[in-house]
Scaffold this motif. Sequence first.
Motif, short mmCIF file in Angstrom:
data_model
loop_
_atom_site.label_atom_id
_atom_site.label_comp_id
_atom_site.label_asym_id
_atom_site.label_seq_id
_atom_site.Cartn_x
_atom_site.Cartn_y
_atom_site.Cartn_z
N VAL A 210 -23.20 69.68 -12.78
CA VAL A 210 -23.07 69.86 -14.22
C VAL A 210 -24.08 70.89 -14.74
O VAL A 210 -23.75 71.73 -15.58
N THR A 211 -25.31 70.83 -14.23
CA THR A 211 -26.34 71.74 -14.72
C THR A 211 -25.98 73.21 -14.49
O THR A 211 -26.02 74.01 -15.43
N PRO A 212 -25.63 73.62 -13.25
CA PRO A 212 -25.23 75.02 -13.07
C PRO A 212 -24.02 75.41 -13.92
O PRO A 212 -23.94 76.53 -14.42
N LEU A 213 -23.08 74.47 -14.08
CA LEU A 213 -21.89 74.75 -14.88
C LEU A 213 -22.27 75.04 -16.34
O LEU A 213 -21.76 75.98 -16.96
N ALA A 214 -23.19 74.23 -16.87
CA ALA A 214 -23.64 74.44 -18.25
C ALA A 214 -24.33 75.79 -18.40
O ALA A 214 -24.06 76.54 -19.34
N PHE A 215 -25.21 76.11 -17.47
CA PHE A 215 -25.95 77.37 -17.59
C PHE A 215 -25.05 78.57 -17.28
O PHE A 215 -25.28 79.66 -17.80
N PHE A 216 -24.02 78.38 -16.47
CA PHE A 216 -23.03 79.44 -16.26
C PHE A 216 -22.32 79.75 -17.57
O PHE A 216 -22.12 80.92 -17.92
N GLY A 217 -21.95 78.70 -18.30
CA GLY A 217 -21.32 78.90 -19.61
C GLY A 217 -22.25 79.59 -20.58
O GLY A 217 -21.83 80.45 -21.37
N ILE A 218 -23.53 79.24 -20.55
CA ILE A 218 -24.51 79.90 -21.41
C ILE A 218 -24.61 81.38 -21.05
O ILE A 218 -24.68 82.25 -21.93
N GLY A 219 -24.60 81.68 -19.75
CA GLY A 219 -24.65 83.07 -19.31
C GLY A 219 -23.46 83.88 -19.78
O GLY A 219 -23.59 85.06 -20.12
N LEU A 220 -22.27 83.26 -19.80
CA LEU A 220 -21.09 83.95 -20.28
C LEU A 220 -21.24 84.41 -21.72
O LEU A 220 -20.73 85.47 -22.11
N ARG A 221 -21.92 83.61 -22.52
CA ARG A 221 -22.09 83.93 -23.94
C ARG A 221 -23.36 84.72 -24.21
O ARG A 221 -23.65 85.05 -25.36
N LEU A 222 -24.12 85.02 -23.18
CA LEU A 222 -25.43 85.66 -23.38
C LEU A 222 -25.26 87.17 -23.57
O LEU A 222 -24.76 87.87 -22.69
N HIS A 223 -25.70 87.65 -24.72
CA HIS A 223 -25.67 89.08 -25.03
C HIS A 223 -27.10 89.51 -25.36
O HIS A 223 -27.61 89.20 -26.44
N PHE A 224 -27.72 90.21 -24.44
CA PHE A 224 -29.12 90.60 -24.65
C PHE A 224 -29.28 91.55 -25.83
O PHE A 224 -30.37 91.66 -26.39
N SER A 225 -28.20 92.22 -26.20
CA SER A 225 -28.27 93.12 -27.34
C SER A 225 -28.56 92.37 -28.64
O SER A 225 -28.97 92.97 -29.64
N ARG A 226 -28.37 91.05 -28.63
CA ARG A 226 -28.61 90.24 -29.83
C ARG A 226 -30.03 89.66 -29.87
O ARG A 226 -30.39 89.03 -30.87
N VAL A 227 -30.80 89.85 -28.82
CA VAL A 227 -32.13 89.23 -28.78
C VAL A 227 -33.03 89.80 -29.87
O VAL A 227 -33.59 89.04 -30.69
N LEU A 228 -33.23 91.10 -29.91
CA LEU A 228 -34.13 91.70 -30.90
C LEU A 228 -33.64 91.55 -32.33
O LEU A 228 -34.45 91.23 -33.23
N MET A 230 -32.26 89.17 -33.58
CA MET A 230 -32.46 87.77 -33.99
C MET A 230 -33.94 87.36 -33.94
O MET A 230 -34.25 86.17 -33.89
N TRP A 231 -34.85 88.34 -33.99
CA TRP A 231 -36.28 88.01 -33.81
C TRP A 231 -36.79 87.00 -34.83
O TRP A 231 -37.61 86.13 -34.50
N ARG A 232 -36.30 87.07 -36.05
CA ARG A 232 -36.75 86.11 -37.07
C ARG A 232 -36.30 84.69 -36.70
O ARG A 232 -37.06 83.73 -36.87
N SER A 233 -35.07 84.59 -36.21
CA SER A 233 -34.56 83.27 -35.80
C SER A 233 -35.35 82.72 -34.62
O SER A 233 -35.63 81.52 -34.56
#
Length: 321
Positions: A210-228, A230-233
């Motif tokens: 379950v753990t790898p499956l959850a983090f795999f799903g998180i990786g699918l939605r991960l867009h590093f272009s949104r990190v900066l 969202m700095w205030r958040s």
Amino acid sequence: MSDLAFKFAITAAVVVCATAGGYLCRKLDLLEDRAAERIMTFVGVFGYPLVAFLSVWGTPLRGSDAILPVMAAAHAVAMIFVSLALAPWVTADRREQGLLGLAGGVGNNGFTMGAFVLYLLYGEPGMGLANIYILLFMALMTLVMYPLARRYAGVTHSESLGVLMRRSLLDWRSMGLPVVAAAILLSALSVPRPEQIVRWRLVDSLVYTVTPLAFFGIGLRLHFSRVLPMWRSHLWLAAVRFGLCAAAGLGLAWLTWLTPWPIKDLRWNVFVIEAFVPTSVTTVAVANMFDLRPREASVLFVVNTALYLVFVLPVILWLFG
């Protein structure tokens, strides 16, 4: 390398590799990020409840332990509504306000962070108390997180929170609540768990599925272009999770000393440590289920977890180790 260090290294490797795997699958166009919605729904509706069922059934419950999950639920609910009240300071977007409310109020208390930290510090007694701490988490998810996600995602604006709570109880995604309730009943009645569960290491197998499956799903939605952008958040969430939640946890733990059921000794450590773990995987799952800014949810989770591992966890290990 010690056994605990080895387990920590393996767990960290699983988390990093699974997240990276999901990210690369999207970047290489092997999967669309919308696939994360189905993955995280499966994790939240079937994976976590099954692990919780077997873990809770295997944890001896005593009446004196009731204070721990009740206070844990009170802490989470209070911090959700505090976070919702503070979220407009960061964003005017209603969906993002709802996401920040859930992310600020609900911590990663289970085997993907809080319970594992307690296992590293205190062994099986720490893990057992962590199971008791999250005993009411499925009720929190069904009765609080689901209705608020519906409201802030724009599914409905006119229905009251009470009506939304009743709707959540009848939602197929809420099947984890009766499953965990059955586990509590079995444990309270001292019904023995089949020995094959331990012999075949079913809980470990599920955790490492379950753990790898959850983090795999998180990786699918991960867009590093949104990190900066969202700095205030990120700063806001770090202040809430590692500042306000820690203070609230200490305050609530101290308040129990004014009652006949004080939280003390190892239970004190468990409650305080769990109070300010990073934001939860479940928030990402709920965000995917109800389309509550799921991409932003993945970015918030990854950054907040990284901040915890780099800056907060070393302090915890120093203070409580």
